[in-house]
Every structure is written in C-alpha cells, then in structure tokens.
Design a protein around this motif. Sequence first.
Motif: not given
Length: 168
Positions: A33, A43, A50, A53, A81-82, A107
């Motif tokens: 995340l 991260a 992610l 995203y 977060v994915g 996500a």
Amino acid sequence: CCYNDQDIVFDNPLRQGDVLQMIQNAQKINRPLAVATKTRIAANGVDEDLKEYFAIGGTDLKVAPDFDVVVDQDTVYQIMVGCREKDYDRLVANTQNAKVTAWWDRAADIIPATGSKGVAIEKVLDYYQIPVSKAIAFGDGGNDIEMLKTVGHGVAMGERNRRCEGNC
C-alpha cells in the motif's frame, strides 16, 4: 487535508492506530500500500494494481526506503491499495475511523470515516465564504458522488481512456 499558503483549512487525518492496523490487514492479503501525508506519498511495496493506479495519474510509484519512519512520524491522510471490492472489509477490519472509497475496480482509497471530498468542499467553501450555489465540481468516479451533491453545480463526466497518451 485542505490547506493554502497560510492556513490549514481542514485537517482530518487517519488515526495512527488505524494506519498500523490497515498495514497489517493489507499484509494479510498480500497487498502493498501507499500512504499519503501532507507532503508526500510513501509505499511499502508495489504490485501491478498499485503501479497502474498511480500510472493513471502519471506517477511512477517507487518503494520508499523510509516507509516505516513516514508511518511512525508523519500524519497520514489517505491510504491507497490495489485490491478488489471483496477485500474492502478485510482492509478496514479492526479500525476505529476508516472507510473505503473507490473510483477504480482494482484499487481503493482509505480515508477517515468522517471525511470525504464532500466534507472537504464544505470546509473550503466555508473558509473562503463562498456560497454553495456558486460552487462547481467535476467528477468521474464513484468517490466523487458526495462532492458532486455538495456543490451547487455538480458535473459527472463520462468514462474515457484514463491512460491516454499525448493530448487527452
């Protein structure tokens, strides 16, 4: 967190205990995340969801070597977060004040349960003494609905290629 050059207009961070719990929750489902502070995004890993995203917004997400320090010392306002919808409850399990919002099916954004784009818009309009009837907002995802309902003129934009190249 809403701020200008002089003032913090609205400050609504995630609780530290909730942040630590959600990091553990994400680890249990094997998901890295990213946390957003006022000044940066850090991260603890990157997976394909992610990565994409952040690529949608033109950002190449990298693992932060000081992730643990950021989480320990900085104020966290949002977690990205994915995941899939089936993971939402697991991500916020055992938290006190967190909720999932999403604009993409791969996500989620996790924010304080007492916050939203709509709440932020209300605070900014109040700060600048702008009547709601004079405010306009544009949105293109499910996480924009409350914001669009908050302003006098909400414009829901249609879906389009989020990863467009050149002129979009």
